[in-house]
Design a protein around this motif. Structure first.
Motif: not given
Length: 107
Positions: A16-23, A41-46, A94-96, A99-106
């Motif tokens: 689905l192209g979703l990112y999963i946030g862990i708090t 189940y959560i790939p690091t690129d998500r 942390a790096e992943a 990177k994901n944050f930057k991709s998500l928010f441009g």
């Protein structure tokens, strides 16, 4: 925020192209067990690490502030808990997440 039995949703997040946030929830010995179990189940690129500030201060803090307010400086505690649960180095998580944050928010 999504709390519940969502293992099938997490498994299909890459489709689905979703990112999963862990708090900081993962840092709670009782409540974090379900989240910890889903990490496989959560790939690091998500994956995105979140603070949930000013709420849900990580329970694995060695010194808790008197004001009980969560802050971004506690992200490392969430990263370390994810690292412990997944056997992936904290630096890689942390790096992943960055990177994901930057991709998500441009950014």
């Amino acid at each position: 925020r999504y709390i519940g039995d969502w293992s099938s949703d997490v498994c299909s997040s890459d489709l689905l192209g979703l990112y999963i946030g862990i708090t900081g929830w993962i840092c709670d010995p009782k409540r974090g067990m379900d989240v910890r179990a889903l990490l496989k189940y959560i790939p690091t690129d998500r994956l995105i690490v979140e603070t949930d500030a000013p709420y849900l201060m990580p329970k694995n803090l060695t010194v808790k502030p008197k004001n009980r307010r969560n802050e971004p400086k506690y992200l490392i505690n969430v990263v370390e808990e994810i690292s412990s649960a997944t056997n992936i180095k904290a630096q890689k998580i942390a790096e992943a997440s960055t990177k994901n944050f930057k991709s998500l928010f441009g950014v």
